[in-house]
Design a protein around this motif. Sequence first.
Motif, short mmCIF file in Angstrom:
data_model
loop_
_atom_site.label_atom_id
_atom_site.label_comp_id
_atom_site.label_asym_id
_atom_site.label_seq_id
_atom_site.Cartn_x
_atom_site.Cartn_y
_atom_site.Cartn_z
N SER A 129 0.78 -1.28 0.00
CA SER A 129 0.02 -0.20 0.07
C SER A 129 0.80 1.37 0.03
O SER A 129 0.18 2.34 0.40
CB SER A 129 -1.02 0.00 0.89
OG SER A 129 -0.39 0.03 2.40
N GLU A 130 1.83 1.32 -0.28
CA GLU A 130 2.75 2.49 -0.63
C GLU A 130 3.69 2.33 -1.85
O GLU A 130 3.71 1.33 -2.40
CB GLU A 130 3.96 2.60 0.50
CG GLU A 130 3.12 3.30 1.94
CD GLU A 130 2.28 4.53 1.36
OE1 GLU A 130 2.93 5.32 1.02
OE2 GLU A 130 1.47 4.70 2.15
N TYR B 232 -2.41 -1.23 -3.69
CA TYR B 232 -3.60 -0.38 -3.05
C TYR B 232 -2.77 1.04 -2.69
O TYR B 232 -1.58 1.12 -2.56
CB TYR B 232 -3.94 -1.26 -1.79
CG TYR B 232 -5.28 -0.49 -1.44
CD1 TYR B 232 -6.19 0.34 -2.14
CD2 TYR B 232 -5.81 -0.25 0.03
CE1 TYR B 232 -7.25 0.86 -1.79
CE2 TYR B 232 -7.02 -0.23 0.41
CZ TYR B 232 -7.78 0.66 -0.30
OH TYR B 232 -8.95 1.13 0.12
N HIS B 233 -3.73 2.13 -2.74
CA HIS B 233 -3.12 3.50 -2.35
C HIS B 233 -2.06 3.52 -3.44
O HIS B 233 -2.28 3.34 -4.58
CB HIS B 233 -2.48 3.71 -1.08
CG HIS B 233 -3.47 3.09 0.22
ND1 HIS B 233 -4.65 3.39 0.38
CD2 HIS B 233 -3.26 2.15 1.26
CE1 HIS B 233 -5.35 3.00 1.27
NE2 HIS B 233 -4.45 2.11 1.94
N ASP B 234 -0.93 4.14 -2.77
CA ASP B 234 0.16 4.52 -3.79
C ASP B 234 0.67 3.49 -4.37
O ASP B 234 1.76 3.63 -5.37
CB ASP B 234 1.36 5.60 -3.13
CG ASP B 234 0.57 7.07 -3.14
OD1 ASP B 234 -0.15 7.34 -3.71
OD2 ASP B 234 1.55 7.93 -2.80
N ALA C 179 -7.98 3.28 -6.52
CA ALA C 179 -6.74 4.11 -6.48
C ALA C 179 -5.94 4.16 -7.86
O ALA C 179 -5.25 5.28 -7.88
CB ALA C 179 -5.88 3.21 -5.64
N THR D 134 -4.10 12.29 5.58
CA THR D 134 -3.81 11.17 4.61
C THR D 134 -4.98 10.46 4.44
O THR D 134 -5.97 10.73 4.78
CB THR D 134 -2.38 10.07 5.26
OG1 THR D 134 -3.15 9.70 6.59
CG2 THR D 134 -1.18 10.73 5.32
N TYR E 52 -5.67 7.17 4.36
CA TYR E 52 -5.76 5.75 4.92
C TYR E 52 -7.17 5.91 5.43
O TYR E 52 -8.05 4.69 5.19
CB TYR E 52 -4.86 5.58 5.84
CG TYR E 52 -3.46 5.68 5.22
CD1 TYR E 52 -3.16 4.76 4.10
CD2 TYR E 52 -2.44 6.63 5.43
CE1 TYR E 52 -1.92 4.86 3.56
CE2 TYR E 52 -1.40 6.91 4.91
CZ TYR E 52 -0.91 6.00 3.78
OH TYR E 52 0.09 6.00 3.25
N GLU F 224 -10.02 5.40 3.01
CA GLU F 224 -9.85 4.13 2.30
C GLU F 224 -10.44 2.93 3.05
O GLU F 224 -11.00 1.94 2.48
CB GLU F 224 -8.30 3.99 1.82
CG GLU F 224 -7.94 4.90 0.72
CD GLU F 224 -8.10 4.37 -0.57
OE1 GLU F 224 -9.07 3.52 -0.85
OE2 GLU F 224 -7.62 5.00 -1.63
#
Lengths: 151, 136, 102
Positions: A29-30, A61-63, A102, B19, B21, B24
């Motif tokens: 997730s990064e 996920y995310h970045d 994302a 952020t 998170y 999400e």
Amino acid sequence: MGWLAQDDERFFPYPFLRGSNVKFGIVVSEGPYTHQASDTAYNFAKSALEAGHEVPRVFFYHDGVNVGTRLSIPPQDERNIQQQWSALGSEHGIDLVICIAAAQRRGLLDEKEASRQGKDANNIAEGFRISGLGQLIEMGIQTDRLMTFGD
Amino acid sequence: MSEDIKKFLYVNRKAPYGTIYALESLEVVLIGAAFDQDVSLAFLDDGVFQLTKGQDTKEIGVKNFSPTFRALGDYEVTKLFVERESLDERGLSADDLQDIVWEDEDDDYAEKPSIRIISRAEMADIMADQDVILSF
Amino acid sequence: MATLHTVNKSPFATGALLSCIAHAKDGDTVLMIEDGVYGASSGTNVSDALTARAGSVTLCVLGPDFAARGLATDRMLDGIKSVDYAGFVELAASNDRTQAWL
């Protein structure tokens, strides 16, 4: 796991195979090249597969979705995080899933999505596919352990 | 409860807006509700800030997602565990949190509180009782 | 029924390590990875908190991350076990669940 006492070497003479056949689901997730998460996740997945475990799916996920672009060009003396994952994925049949919500926010598109959204390019690397958050939940249901690497 | 239902715990330890998170996490909870698992949410450390009343994001240009917590009951997500020590450390009390309720259809649709304030030791017990822990 | 906890933040930047050891149950394992390995040195302001749990919780550090940061093995807190990635995998496989303290 463990139809009989695996700690007893009389019954289980291969200590390095103890607890084998665990299915790991992995969440990244990064983003690559900023945070160590995608590297740690890769090293973990590689070691897990070498030890005889399974990694049926990795969810970006995310970045973390940025791992899946085929347009990144890191300097030649550095590891190429996308290529590492693509290679590991094709060698072991890992389902490399990029979170669609994302991905869309960050400009990661496959061919189908690019054409549907009227965009002039796509950038998903070989072995990766774009799908929804349901794949993350499903991974939690279908694997034995969920590993999260992030910030 | 059938064998193929797993206990999912969403662990929220981060404040909203700074952020992504927190938002999400809520998205995954909403999507995950369709999978009929045994879902709980944990709020500890800065995660308790997600549940405060009076969030107003008009001037930062970001969507205020705090009202969504009040809709979780409609998705049969009714267990929101909040750690008392984390509230105390931040100068907060239960009164600073939104009222979040769910309707119990087995009890004539009585409204029941979703937020349960628990101790750190109880939080540790809940964490140790899960099959899958999703961290945000 | 035990848990493998992973902590990837320096304890001097966030409260993740202290929160983790405050929630870990007896018999659990705490593995410090990435910047979390800074917590494994002796003589820091979190050493006492870790030592206090060392009897009931297994404390581990991911060796490759420790080495990458030039941390001295002889200054590692007593009772911390160093594992490599294979050891990390083994810990994850042998515990019943994992929890990442991000």
